[in-house]
Design a protein around this motif. Sequence first.
Motif, PDB file in Angstrom:
ATOM      1  N   LEU A  87       0.836  -1.200   0.000  1.00 51.99           N
ATOM      2  CA  LEU A  87       0.000   0.000   0.000  1.00 51.99           C
ATOM      3  C   LEU A  87       0.871   1.250   0.000  1.00 51.99           C
ATOM      4  O   LEU A  87       0.641   2.184  -0.764  1.00 51.99           O
ATOM      5  N   TYR A  88       1.884   1.247   0.852  1.00 45.57           N
ATOM      6  CA  TYR A  88       2.769   2.405   0.975  1.00 45.57           C
ATOM      7  C   TYR A  88       3.432   2.713  -0.364  1.00 45.57           C
ATOM      8  O   TYR A  88       3.540   3.868  -0.764  1.00 45.57           O
ATOM      9  N   PHE A  93      -0.916   7.282   0.519  1.00 48.17           N
ATOM     10  CA  PHE A  93      -1.018   8.334   1.536  1.00 48.17           C
ATOM     11  C   PHE A  93      -0.728   9.728   0.970  1.00 48.17           C
ATOM     12  O   PHE A  93      -1.160  10.723   1.521  1.00 48.17           O
ATOM     13  N   ASP A  94       0.030   9.781  -0.132  1.00 47.00           N
ATOM     14  CA  ASP A  94       0.300  11.065  -0.776  1.00 47.00           C
ATOM     15  C   ASP A  94      -0.936  11.612  -1.487  1.00 47.00           C
ATOM     16  O   ASP A  94      -1.043  12.804  -1.721  1.00 47.00           O
ATOM     17  N   ILE A  96      -4.112  11.277  -0.424  1.00 47.26           N
ATOM     18  CA  ILE A  96      -5.169  11.689   0.500  1.00 47.26           C
ATOM     19  C   ILE A  96      -5.207  13.213   0.608  1.00 47.26           C
ATOM     20  O   ILE A  96      -4.182  13.852   0.854  1.00 47.26           O
TER      21      ILE A  96
END
Lengths: 146, 237
Positions: A87-88, A93-94, A96
Motif C-alpha cells: 500500500l505504501y 497516503f500522498d 489523500i
Amino acid sequence: MLRIISNSCKQTEKIGKNFAHKLFGTEIIALFGDLGVGKTTFTKGICLGLDIKTNVCSPTFSIINEYDGRHKVYHFDMYRVKNMDDLYSTGFFDYIGNGIIIIEWSENIEKILPQNSIKIFIEYGNCENQRIFNFEGVNMNENFSD
Amino acid sequence: MKILAIDSSAKPVSVAVSEDQNLLGEFFINNGLTHSQTLAPMVADILKVLKININGIDLFAVSLGPGSFTGLRIGIATIKGLAFANNTPCIGVSTLNSIAYNFWRENKTVCVVMDAKCNNVYTAIFEISESKITRITQDRLMSIEDLYSEVEKLEKEVILVGDGAVLCYNKNKKKLKVRLALENKQNQRASSVALAAYASYSNGDAVICPSELKPVYLRKSQAERNLIVDSKKEILL
C-alpha cells in the motif's frame, strides 16, 4: 446507513452519477463487494457525474488510474495490495486530501482506511441483475436511483 | 565548502545553496505536489542566478525522510543524479531533524510533527540551545494521542512545528502547554537541510557516496503491517 437497490447496470451507473453531485473534492470512497458486483460500473457513474471524459476502467494492473474532471479522481484497485508495504509503495497516503479517492477491493485495506472514509457495500440481490448498495459514513437521504 | 541541499519530503519543495553555514540562496515552492516537474528547473535556476557551476558543489544534502513516499524518492533520486557524475560526497539528514534547524540558536523545546495521515504523525522532540540542537527522542511514527502523553511528561512549554502542527494543536484535549510555531518556521526548508548536513559533517559523521543514499520511510513494525490482511481476503482468494 442508506440502502439503495439497483436493477440494472444502467441504474448502478445512475446511482454513481447522482452520488457524484454530493462530492466536494477530497472524499475517500471505499467500495466493498465481490467480483462482478458493479464496483467499476458505479465508479464510471461517479466519473460521469464529475464530467470526466476519459475511459474509466478498473486499474487491476496499474493499481491507480488518474482522471481529470470537475475534481481530480484517483481510482485505486487494491486487489493486488496485500500488506502495508504494498500500500505504501502505491503512494496512497500522498493522494489523500489531493482529490477524490475511489477504492475498489477496500476489503484488503479495511483496517487502515481513514476514519472519515465513505464506505459503500455492494451485494448481489435476488434476481440476476439486482444489486444492493449500502452507504455508510455519508449523510444522504435522497433516492439516488431516480 | 559549498553545499547544495534539497527538500521534497512533503507538500513544499525547496533547493538551497550554502557556503558552510552561510545561506547563499534558496528557492521555495509550496504549490501542491508537483515536485517531479518543479525540482529540476529549480536546481538549474538557483545555480544559474548564483553563477555557480554544478562542479563547484562540494557536498550534496537531502532529507531522507520520514515524509511523502513519492516526494522522498524524487528528492533522493535528483541528488543521486547530480552527485553521480563527479561522485561528489553526499549527506542524508532526517527530515524532522532538519525542521528543528528552523529554530537554530533559539532556546526552545520543539516537537516536530509531520502528518502521516490516518491520525498518525511522524515526530521527534528536540532541545534547542544557543550552541547546539539536542535530540530528545528518535524519529517515530505514532498516534497524536500517544504523542500528547509524551509531551505531558516533559512538563515544559513545547513549540509544535511541521505540517502536522496545526492538526496536533487542534487535538490538544488536555490543554497542555503547547504553542504553534510562526508560519515562516512551519515548513521543511532546504536551507535547514543544508545546516543540518553541515552540522553532521562538522561532527565527523561520514559522508557517503550517492549510491548509498536511501529513503527512510519510517513505517509501522512488521506485526502491525500484517494487520492489513483481512480474514475475508483468504476466502476470496
